[in-house]
Scaffold this motif. Structure first.
Motif: not given
Length: 283
Positions: A20-25, A31-32, A47-50, A52-54
């Motif tokens: 998940p750390a490869d997810g860009s800004v 997504l938000g 799961r990805l959104a979670r 990423l904290g989004v």
């Protein structure tokens, strides 16, 4: 993000392959705020959104191989109504052996702007890790599932000089490698990249024959990207004396001096001018 006075926009999101750390800004931002998020697997998106904290504020809909045909016109209507639609797959860039091509084509046809928040790609990641030439390559996606069609496709690719990048399912990789070794030669260099960016990432850089034997010993797990070296370039047969004389004579007939004709023919075939001159004058 919607603006009902204007047409909407389709955004393709590059999703992490595993880490998940490869997810860009930009991935996080889109997504938000997107009005609709079309996901290949809605559970994986959650799961990805979670991770990423989004918080996904927009409506989430499924968009996968089984419902692409039905869902595409629905999403185009949403876009034409002025909303922003984000498309995300389970990993990598949409449309690259994943859902997305059909929606992109339909959106472009409807005059909807299409852009991307680019991100990870199994194709280029495996290529870079393979240790094989990266300056020229071609992507073949998944090979045909039936053995006959797969072997026919590999025979057609055997002379390809560019590095090849392929996807294959774990339960078919042993058979595919066996067919590759037969079609390309057991000594052709290759790299099997498994579970890229994940905890059990593995890159095996071995000739096709060795990889085939390795895979036959037990079914590898996880997502597999296979990189295969291109066919070695075969030097063309050098022209014979008669061919060289004919080439010089043709240039002379076209108005060139013998000196210029010999020089040009020697350069064309990467030969020494003196050798071509001798052949012409001893014929």
């Amino acid at each position: 993000m919607s603006d009902m006075s204007e047409i909407g926009r389709l955004i393709l999101l590059g999703a992490p392959l595993g880490n998940p750390a490869d997810g860009s800004v930009r991935l996080r931002d889109v997504l938000g705020v997107a009005d609709v998020v079309a996901a290949e697997d809605t559970r994986r998106l959650t799961r990805l959104a979670r991770d990423l904290g989004v918080t996904v504020e927009g409506r989430i809909v499924s968009y996968f191989e089984g419902n692409e045909e039905r869902r595409t016109p629905e999403l185009v209507e949403v876009l034409l109504a002025g909303h922003t639609v984000a498309l995300v797959t389970d990993g990598g860039m949409p449309s690259v052996s994943d859902p997305g091509y059909r929606l992109v084509t339909a959106a472009v046809g409807a005059g909807v702007p299409v852009t991307a928040a680019p991100g990870p790609s199994a194709v280029t990641t495996a290529l870079a890790l393979s240790g094989l030439p990266c300056d020229r390559f071609c992507f073949e996606g998944f090979l045909p599932r039936s053995p006959g069609a797969r072997r026919a496709r590999l025979r057609a690719l055997a002379a390809e000089e560019r590095t090849l990048v392929l996807f294959e399912a774990p339960h078919r990789i042993a058979a595919a490698l066996t067919d590759l070794a037969e079609a390309f030669g057991a000594d052709r260099p290759a790299a099997l990249c498994r579970e890229l960016t994940k905890t059990y990432e593995e890159v095996l850089r071995r000739p096709l024959g060795e990889l085939a034997r390795w895979a036959a010993d037990g079914e590898p797990r996880g997502e597999i990207t296979l990189v295969v070296a291109g066919a070695p370039q075969v030097a063309p047969e050098p022209p014979g004396p008669d061919e060289l004389r004919a080439a010089v004579a043709a240039r002379e007939a076209a108005g060139e001096s013998r000196r210029d004709a010999v020089t040009a023919v020697a350069a064309e075939h990467q030969l020494r001018r003196r050798d071509v001159y001798t052949i012409v004058h001893t014929g």
